[in-house]
Design a protein around this motif. Structure first.
Motif, short mmCIF file in Angstrom:
data_model
loop_
_atom_site.label_atom_id
_atom_site.label_comp_id
_atom_site.label_asym_id
_atom_site.label_seq_id
_atom_site.Cartn_x
_atom_site.Cartn_y
_atom_site.Cartn_z
N ALA A 121 0.94 -1.23 -0.06
CA ALA A 121 0.03 -0.16 -0.03
C ALA A 121 0.67 1.35 0.08
O ALA A 121 0.43 2.33 -0.19
N LYS A 122 2.20 1.13 0.21
CA LYS A 122 2.92 2.26 0.13
C LYS A 122 2.82 3.24 1.17
O LYS A 122 3.10 4.46 1.33
N SER A 123 2.00 2.64 2.53
CA SER A 123 1.81 3.46 3.51
C SER A 123 1.42 2.59 4.73
O SER A 123 0.99 1.60 4.54
N GLY A 124 1.76 3.18 5.99
CA GLY A 124 1.33 2.45 7.27
C GLY A 124 1.83 3.20 8.46
O GLY A 124 2.77 3.82 8.61
N SER A 125 1.13 3.12 9.52
CA SER A 125 1.33 3.58 10.91
C SER A 125 1.21 2.39 11.99
O SER A 125 0.25 1.84 11.96
N ILE A 126 2.59 2.22 12.48
CA ILE A 126 2.65 1.25 13.51
C ILE A 126 2.76 1.78 14.87
O ILE A 126 3.54 2.53 14.98
N ILE A 127 1.94 1.35 15.98
CA ILE A 127 1.94 2.00 17.01
C ILE A 127 2.03 1.17 18.17
O ILE A 127 1.12 -0.08 18.10
N ASN A 128 3.06 1.08 19.00
CA ASN A 128 3.09 0.29 20.06
C ASN A 128 3.10 0.52 21.24
O ASN A 128 3.64 1.72 21.74
N LEU A 129 2.47 -0.12 22.14
CA LEU A 129 2.23 0.41 23.64
C LEU A 129 3.46 -0.23 24.72
O LEU A 129 3.49 -1.37 24.69
N THR A 130 4.36 0.64 24.87
CA THR A 130 5.53 0.46 25.82
C THR A 130 4.98 1.08 27.12
O THR A 130 3.64 1.04 27.38
N SER A 131 5.72 1.44 28.03
CA SER A 131 5.53 2.14 29.44
C SER A 131 6.65 3.03 29.81
O SER A 131 7.75 2.59 29.35
N VAL A 132 6.24 3.81 30.61
CA VAL A 132 7.23 4.55 31.52
C VAL A 132 8.28 3.52 32.15
O VAL A 132 9.39 3.76 32.48
N VAL A 133 7.89 2.25 32.57
CA VAL A 133 8.62 1.33 33.37
C VAL A 133 9.86 0.69 32.22
O VAL A 133 10.78 0.35 32.60
N GLY A 134 9.46 0.69 31.02
CA GLY A 134 10.34 0.35 30.04
C GLY A 134 11.47 1.34 30.04
O GLY A 134 12.48 1.24 29.35
N ILE A 135 11.25 2.59 30.21
CA ILE A 135 12.37 3.66 30.13
C ILE A 135 13.08 3.84 31.31
O ILE A 135 14.23 3.83 31.44
N ARG A 136 12.29 3.40 32.68
CA ARG A 136 13.05 3.93 33.73
C ARG A 136 13.15 2.60 34.60
O ARG A 136 13.99 2.58 35.58
N GLY A 137 12.63 1.49 34.47
CA GLY A 137 12.65 0.45 35.14
C GLY A 137 11.90 0.62 36.55
O GLY A 137 11.28 1.50 36.81
N ASN A 138 11.36 -0.81 36.89
CA ASN A 138 10.68 -0.80 38.21
C ASN A 138 10.71 -1.86 38.99
O ASN A 138 10.89 -3.03 38.66
N ALA A 139 11.08 -1.69 40.10
CA ALA A 139 11.27 -2.79 41.18
C ALA A 139 10.01 -3.74 41.26
O ALA A 139 9.03 -3.33 41.35
N GLY A 140 10.22 -5.10 41.18
CA GLY A 140 9.15 -6.10 41.10
C GLY A 140 8.65 -6.38 39.71
O GLY A 140 7.77 -7.03 39.29
N GLN A 141 9.26 -5.64 38.76
CA GLN A 141 8.74 -5.83 37.23
C GLN A 141 9.96 -6.15 36.46
O GLN A 141 9.79 -5.47 35.13
#
Ligand code: NAP
Length: 248
Positions: A133-153
């Motif tokens: 189609a020569k076009s597209g938008s992909i949107i992925n759900l990440t999290s602030v936890v993926g940027i900063r880390g989180n104890a227990g996760q």
């Protein structure tokens, strides 16, 4: 407002929470909508019925995003039913929290497979029709936890950090094909996923958020509408935080 009029959108995991809010907003903005669910069969079917009332094309599919073959079949089925896919939203996700000392191999593998491998599965399968189609938008759900880390996760944080690297790589590989790839990093959003956290911890978190409250699924959905629409046509490879300023 019709920001998504004429676009075919596929969302994974739309039976509840953020995925459900995105499904509702996308249809209100004029999109044709395909969405998936896995264990919440009744909720998935009820959503399909609710959104069909808007008059556009809507179809729910029971499909496991973490299963490579199932993802390939799903994309084929959606293209057969809708003709093409303009927007893919990789939203399906889970948590299996625990301190690393007590985390089992099963907790690690399940979270990485459902959260990260699913993004590979669906994106790999969708790029062929998007390239055609020569076009597209992909949107992925990440999290602030993926940027900063989180104890227990540690497992969840690793899966979400992996999504960021994947999102940026896809943007670099497919920009020349007019396929955009972006991620949304929500902070603390009030859904079933965060409903399990104890009230005292939630109150403490809220005090640390500059806007002094948790976010609503609709507020993440608004960001997804922007990234799905042509309003964001010159934006790719980015991570947009929807976190009330939690991580600044
Ligand atoms: P949620 O309320 O727990 O909903 C999760 C959705 O994912 C459900 O619709 C579920 O469908 C679906 N799902 C789970 N495993 C699946 C699989 N293998 N295949 C297909 N669908 C699957 O979660 P949420 O809070 O809306 O979160 C949505 C996304 O945002 C996730 O990726 C999450 O990590 C991310 N996020 C959330 C927050 C937050 O504060 N809530 C913050 C940052 C990031 P079934 O019930 O039908 O199985």
């Amino acid at each position: 407002m019709d920001l998504l009029k004429g676009k075919v959108v596929l969302i994974t995991g739309a039976s509840r929470g953020i995925g459900r809010a995105m499904a509702q907003k996308f249809v209100q903005e004029g999109a044709s909508l395909a969405f998936t669910y896995l264990s919440s069969v009744e909720k998935g079917q009820a959503l399909e019925e609710e959104l069909r009332a808007f008059g556009g094309q809507v179809k729910g599919y029971r499909s496991d995003a973490s299963d490579y073959k199932a993802a390939e079949e799903l994309i084929g089925q959606v293209v057969a039913d809708f003709g093409r896919i303009d927007v893919l939203v990789n939203n399906a996700g889970i948590t299996k929290d625990g301190l690393l000392m007590r985390m089992t191999e099963e907790q690690w593998d399940t979270v990485i497979t459902v959260n990260l491998k699913s993004v590979f599965n669906l994106t790999k399968a969708v790029i062929k029709p998007m390239m055609k189609a020569k076009s597209g938008s992909i949107i992925n759900l990440t999290s602030v936890v993926g940027i900063r880390g989180n104890a227990g996760q540690a497992n969840y944080a690793a899966s979400k950090a992996g999504i960021i690297g994947f999102t940026k790589s896809v943007a670099l590989e497919l920009g020349s094909r007019n396929i955009r790839s972006n991620a949304i990093a929500p902070g603390f959003i009030e859904t079933e996923m965060t409903g399990e956290i104890n009230e005292k911890a939630v109150e403490e978190w809220k005090q640390q958020i500059p806007l002094k409250r948790g976010g609503q699924p609709e507020e993440v959905a608004d960001c997804a509408v922007f990234l799905a629409s042509d309003l964001s046509r010159y934006i790719t490879g980015q991570v947009l935080q929807v976190d009330g300023g939690m991580l600044t």
